[in-house]
Scaffold this active site. Sequence first.
Site, PDB file in Angstrom:
ATOM      1  N   HIS A 243       0.809  -1.210   0.000  1.00 16.21           N
ATOM      2  CA  HIS A 243       0.000   0.000   0.000  1.00 16.21           C
ATOM      3  C   HIS A 243       0.850   1.271   0.000  1.00 16.21           C
ATOM      4  O   HIS A 243       1.963   1.275   0.508  1.00 16.21           O
ATOM      5  CB  HIS A 243      -0.879   0.048   1.252  1.00 16.21           C
TER       6      HIS A 243
ATOM      7  N   LYS B 250       6.340   6.613   7.194  1.00 17.12           N
ATOM      8  CA  LYS B 250       5.843   5.799   8.303  1.00 17.12           C
ATOM      9  C   LYS B 250       7.006   5.300   9.142  1.00 17.12           C
ATOM     10  O   LYS B 250       8.096   5.039   8.620  1.00 17.12           O
ATOM     11  CB  LYS B 250       5.077   4.581   7.772  1.00 17.12           C
TER      12      LYS B 250
ATOM     13  N   TYR C 204       2.006   1.760  13.711  1.00 14.42           N
ATOM     14  CA  TYR C 204       2.750   2.653  12.828  1.00 14.42           C
ATOM     15  C   TYR C 204       2.342   4.097  12.980  1.00 14.42           C
ATOM     16  O   TYR C 204       1.192   4.416  13.194  1.00 14.42           O
ATOM     17  CB  TYR C 204       2.706   2.204  11.367  1.00 14.42           C
TER      18      TYR C 204
ATOM     19  N   ASP D 226      -6.999  -6.011  -1.838  1.00 18.16           N
ATOM     20  CA  ASP D 226      -5.590  -6.191  -2.177  1.00 18.16           C
ATOM     21  C   ASP D 226      -5.375  -7.186  -3.318  1.00 18.16           C
ATOM     22  O   ASP D 226      -4.347  -7.147  -3.987  1.00 18.16           O
ATOM     23  CB  ASP D 226      -4.789  -6.630  -0.948  1.00 18.16           C
TER      24      ASP D 226
END
Length: 181
Positions: free
Chosen positions: A62, A72, A132, A170
Site C-alpha cells: 500500500h 511511516k 505505525y 488487495d
Amino acid sequence: MTVKETKLKDCFILEPKVFLDKRGSFIESYNKKVFYELTGQKIDFVQDNESFSKRGVLRGLHFQKGEYAQSKLVRVITGRILDVVVDLREDSNSFGKHFSTELSEENKKQLFIPRGFAHGFIVLSNTVLFSYKCDNFYNKESESGIIYNDRVLNIDWKLPENEFIVSDKDLILPTFNDLFK
C-alpha cells in the site's frame, strides 16, 4: 537508539536501547530529536495506527499518492512479521527495488519508510499487534497499491502462498508495470 541504513535510500532500521531489570523491560520507542539527529529526517508524525492480524495475513503493498503521501515508522508490539517496502520514487537510484526485514516483539526493531514507498507485511507468528506512525493523514481517494505477487518485484514472503490471507481489495491491486507505464 542505533540506526542502520538499508539498501534503499532514506529507508532505515531503528534499534531502540532496551533497559532490562527484574521488573521487565523499557524502551523509548520514539524521540523526535534523536530521530532527526540519527537520520537527518525532519518528520512530524500526525497519526498513529494499529492493526491486529493472525498468521498468514498479508497486508499490502500500500501507499498514498500525491499530497497525501506518507512517511511511516512501523514496529511490532507482539508477534512477528516480514515487513516489505518498495521504492517508487522514479528519480531514486533504488527505484523499483524492494527490501524486507523481520520485525518482532523480541528484536524490537522499527522500520522508517519515507514518502514514495509502497509498504506491506505478512504475519509469521500466530498473531501480531502492529503499530505505525504516519506523517500525513489518511486520504481514501489517494490510496493505491501494488499486487503482492507482482512478477517484476518477485518478493519472497517467506510463507507458502496457500497460507496467505489477503483482502479482496488487495487481490485486485495493479502490477508495478501498470503503475509506471
